[in-house]
Design a protein around this motif. Structure first.
Motif, PDB file in Angstrom:
ATOM      1  N   HIS A 140       0.836  -1.197   0.000  1.00  0.00           N
ATOM      2  CA  HIS A 140       0.000   0.000   0.000  1.00  0.00           C
ATOM      3  C   HIS A 140       0.874   1.253   0.000  1.00  0.00           C
ATOM      4  CE1 HIS A 140      -3.505   2.462   0.769  1.00  0.00           C
ATOM      5  NE2 HIS A 140      -2.837   3.053   1.753  1.00  0.00           N
ATOM      6  N   GLU A 158       0.689  -2.449   8.644  1.00  0.00           N
ATOM      7  CA  GLU A 158       0.549  -2.714   7.205  1.00  0.00           C
ATOM      8  C   GLU A 158       1.915  -2.963   6.570  1.00  0.00           C
ATOM      9  OE1 GLU A 158      -1.450   0.309   4.964  1.00  0.00           O
ATOM     10  OE2 GLU A 158      -3.429  -0.264   5.726  1.00  0.00           O
ATOM     11  N   THR A 201       3.430  -6.313   4.698  1.00  0.00           N
ATOM     12  CA  THR A 201       4.086  -6.296   3.388  1.00  0.00           C
ATOM     13  C   THR A 201       5.414  -7.026   3.451  1.00  0.00           C
ATOM     14  OG1 THR A 201       3.000  -4.260   2.686  1.00  0.00           O
ATOM     15  CG2 THR A 201       5.080  -4.785   1.610  1.00  0.00           C
TER      16      THR A 201
END
Length: 181
Positions: free
Chosen positions: A39, A105, A109
């Motif tokens: 993201h 997040e 990843t």
């Protein structure tokens, strides 16, 4: 190996030997790691490849020194010996979170990058195991890998050729942890 077979049969293998991926194969593995969901295109990870004899010796010593420094005891020292000799190549996956974005997040990843490495290695005929535990919190490894204050070692991906065939694929009954709406 087709994609579904790869995804449904990959297993961790703790007894690895040479050969490890060569330079071209390793580049493919690292390229696969960069294609994971990310993201904001933050690239919140980096890799430390441990493959030379000197690198392997330094890594083994850091594992032993971690046990000594943190006073983990004799059983952990035996484990350090096993981990240090588990594979001819190790890739440390380090999350390097960027400011202003959720760290969880970015850690996800980096975790996806580690798993993509395992899949890319398997697709090329190699086996692997993802090691974490006390090693990912080792101050000595963090220092050796030049980790910043917020950096986190996500795992040590051990790569090589299986000494014996990996365990059979799991025959998982997904109904135990799946709800349908």
């Amino acid at each position: 190996m087709n994609t579904l077979a790869l995804l449904t049969t990959r297993r961790s293998t703790k007894s690895l030997t040479a050969p490890a991926p060569d330079e071209l194969q390793l580049d493919t593995i690292l390229q696969a790691a960069t294609q994971v969901p990310d993201h904001g295109d933050l690239t919140p990870y980096r890799f430390v490849v441990i493959h030379s004899e000197d690198g392997q010796n330094r890594f083994r010593q850091l594992l032993r020194d971690t046990v000594t420094q943190l006073n983990f005891g004799e059983e952990s020292m035996k484990k350090a010996q096993r981990v240090g000799n588990m594979a001819p190549m190790t890739v440390a996956v380090i999350c390097t979170p960027k400011t202003g974005k959720p760290e969880w997040e970015q850690q996800m990843t980096a975790g996806c990058a580690a798993y993509a490495m395992q899949l890319a290695a398997k697709a090329q005929g190699f086996d692997s195991v993802w090691i974490s535990g006390l090693w990912v919190n080792s101050p000595l490894l963090k220092d050796a890998f030049a980790c910043g204050e917020k950096d986190k070692i996500i795992g040590l991906i051990m790569l090589g050729t299986a000494v014996c065939s990996p365990d059979a694929p799991k025959n998982t009954d997904v109904s135990a942890f799946t709800t349908y709406w």
